[in-house]
Design an enzyme around this catalytic site. Structure first.
Site, PDB file in Angstrom:
ATOM      1  N   HIS A 165       3.788   3.873  -6.156  1.00  0.00           N
ATOM      2  CA  HIS A 165       2.354   3.572  -6.096  1.00  0.00           C
ATOM      3  C   HIS A 165       1.580   4.268  -7.212  1.00  0.00           C
ATOM      4  O   HIS A 165       0.369   4.458  -7.105  1.00  0.00           O
ATOM      5  CB  HIS A 165       1.786   3.986  -4.734  1.00  0.00           C
ATOM      6  CG  HIS A 165       2.424   3.272  -3.585  1.00  0.00           C
ATOM      7  ND1 HIS A 165       1.862   2.173  -2.976  1.00  0.00           N
ATOM      8  CD2 HIS A 165       3.594   3.503  -2.937  1.00  0.00           C
ATOM      9  CE1 HIS A 165       2.646   1.756  -2.005  1.00  0.00           C
ATOM     10  NE2 HIS A 165       3.710   2.550  -1.955  1.00  0.00           N
TER      11      HIS A 165
ATOM     12  N   HIS B  51      -0.425  -0.708  -9.830  1.00  0.00           N
ATOM     13  CA  HIS B  51       0.767  -1.077  -9.060  1.00  0.00           C
ATOM     14  C   HIS B  51       0.437  -2.182  -8.058  1.00  0.00           C
ATOM     15  O   HIS B  51      -0.729  -2.505  -7.829  1.00  0.00           O
ATOM     16  CB  HIS B  51       1.321   0.137  -8.320  1.00  0.00           C
ATOM     17  CG  HIS B  51       0.397   0.668  -7.266  1.00  0.00           C
ATOM     18  ND1 HIS B  51      -0.636   1.532  -7.546  1.00  0.00           N
ATOM     19  CD2 HIS B  51       0.326   0.449  -5.910  1.00  0.00           C
ATOM     20  CE1 HIS B  51      -1.290   1.819  -6.440  1.00  0.00           C
ATOM     21  NE2 HIS B  51      -0.730   1.174  -5.426  1.00  0.00           N
TER      22      HIS B  51
ATOM     23  N   GLU C 194      -3.535  -2.471  -6.991  1.00  0.00           N
ATOM     24  CA  GLU C 194      -4.413  -1.308  -6.920  1.00  0.00           C
ATOM     25  C   GLU C 194      -4.334  -0.534  -8.233  1.00  0.00           C
ATOM     26  O   GLU C 194      -3.356  -0.610  -8.960  1.00  0.00           O
ATOM     27  CB  GLU C 194      -4.013  -0.408  -5.750  1.00  0.00           C
ATOM     28  CG  GLU C 194      -4.205  -1.069  -4.390  1.00  0.00           C
ATOM     29  CD  GLU C 194      -3.681  -0.269  -3.222  1.00  0.00           C
ATOM     30  OE1 GLU C 194      -4.283  -0.365  -2.141  1.00  0.00           O
ATOM     31  OE2 GLU C 194      -2.665   0.451  -3.381  1.00  0.00           O
TER      32      GLU C 194
ATOM     33  N   ASP D  10       1.156  -3.386  -4.030  1.00  0.00           N
ATOM     34  CA  ASP D  10       1.680  -3.119  -2.687  1.00  0.00           C
ATOM     35  C   ASP D  10       2.285  -4.418  -2.162  1.00  0.00           C
ATOM     36  O   ASP D  10       1.592  -5.440  -2.094  1.00  0.00           O
ATOM     37  CB  ASP D  10       0.563  -2.701  -1.728  1.00  0.00           C
ATOM     38  CG  ASP D  10       0.033  -1.306  -1.991  1.00  0.00           C
ATOM     39  OD1 ASP D  10       0.641  -0.568  -2.783  1.00  0.00           O
ATOM     40  OD2 ASP D  10      -1.007  -0.959  -1.398  1.00  0.00           O
TER      41      ASP D  10
ATOM     42  N   HIS E  22      -5.198  -3.139   4.518  1.00  0.00           N
ATOM     43  CA  HIS E  22      -3.794  -3.291   4.134  1.00  0.00           C
ATOM     44  C   HIS E  22      -3.042  -4.158   5.149  1.00  0.00           C
ATOM     45  O   HIS E  22      -2.340  -5.099   4.779  1.00  0.00           O
ATOM     46  CB  HIS E  22      -3.104  -1.926   4.033  1.00  0.00           C
ATOM     47  CG  HIS E  22      -3.327  -1.202   2.751  1.00  0.00           C
ATOM     48  ND1 HIS E  22      -4.323  -0.283   2.597  1.00  0.00           N
ATOM     49  CD2 HIS E  22      -2.674  -1.270   1.559  1.00  0.00           C
ATOM     50  CE1 HIS E  22      -4.277   0.201   1.369  1.00  0.00           C
ATOM     51  NE2 HIS E  22      -3.287  -0.379   0.714  1.00  0.00           N
TER      52      HIS E  22
ATOM     53  N   HIS F  39       4.902  -2.291   2.638  1.00  0.00           N
ATOM     54  CA  HIS F  39       4.147  -1.033   2.604  1.00  0.00           C
ATOM     55  C   HIS F  39       3.543  -0.709   3.981  1.00  0.00           C
ATOM     56  O   HIS F  39       3.541   0.453   4.400  1.00  0.00           O
ATOM     57  CB  HIS F  39       3.056  -1.123   1.527  1.00  0.00           C
ATOM     58  CG  HIS F  39       2.253   0.114   1.339  1.00  0.00           C
ATOM     59  ND1 HIS F  39       2.771   1.388   1.440  1.00  0.00           N
ATOM     60  CD2 HIS F  39       0.937   0.285   1.029  1.00  0.00           C
ATOM     61  CE1 HIS F  39       1.829   2.280   1.205  1.00  0.00           C
ATOM     62  NE2 HIS F  39       0.702   1.636   0.965  1.00  0.00           N
TER      63      HIS F  39
END
Length: 197
Positions: free
Chosen positions: A46, A50, A156, A52, A144, A56
């Site tokens: 992360h 990056h 992100e 996710d 998320h 995650h």
């Protein structure tokens, strides 16, 4: 066509509190008499800019290597957002946006859980932010879980301070990391002549 880098540099970008610090090791150095330069590096998945993957936050969700690469290339809309974006905000802007949406807010563009729900309902395929996390510090899990549970990857740590609001083509492929819940990536926007002026 103009290529606009929206990635943060891996080794100099501050990490999310508690994440591993990226580092590079010089293994061979020509300045010390070696016949070539060679280095290795270590990083958390992360770090810096990056993606996710669902794994995650979703126990049986897809890992990075299981994501369709076509999700990481396509027309996108860059939108300014400062603070927490709500579901009502998403309902208002989605008729004018592409299915890939990137939020710029000086590192403080966050989604509420209702915004994440509205994005999933609108059929968005990829969401990104220039913040450390898509969720605000007091509500990180909700957005998320909502997005990743709908199989929508999250970008992100984007660098969007030099990018105007508008429509671009995004290219942001993750590394091929088998079984990983996230991956650093190099993200760029492609702008037709005049789009980024």
């Amino acid at each position: 066509m103009k290529v606009i880098d929206i990635s943060r540099e891996l080794f100099s970008t501050p990490v999310y509190p508690g994440d591993p610090e990226p580092r590079r090791e010089l293994v061979r150095r020509m300045e010390l008499g070696d016949s070539y330069n060679l280095s290795g590096f270590y990083t958390g998945c992360h770090s810096a800019t990056h993606v996710d993957a669902p794994r995650h936050f979703i126990d049986d969700g897809k890992t990075v290597d299981e994501l369709d690469l076509s999700r990481f290339m396509g027309r996108c809309t860059v939108v300014s957002a400062h603070g927490i974006v709500t579901g009502a905000d998403i309902d208002r802007i989605m008729p004018y946006c592409e299915k890939i949406l990137l939020f710029k807010g000086g590192g403080e563009a966050y989604l509420s859980t209702s915004a994440a729900f509205a994005l999933a309902a609108a059929g968005v395929t990829l969401v990104g932010t220039d913040a450390w996390s898509i969720g605000a510090p007091h509500e990180e899990a909700g957005p998320h879980v909502e997005l990743l549970g709908a199989d929508i990857p999250i970008l992100e740590g984007l660098c969007l301070s030099h990018v105007k609001e508008g429509t671009y083509t995004l290219v942001a492929f993750p590394l091929y990391l088998k079984g990983a819940e996230a991956s650093p990536l190099r993200a760029v926007l492609l702008a037709e002549d005049g789009e980024a002026d």
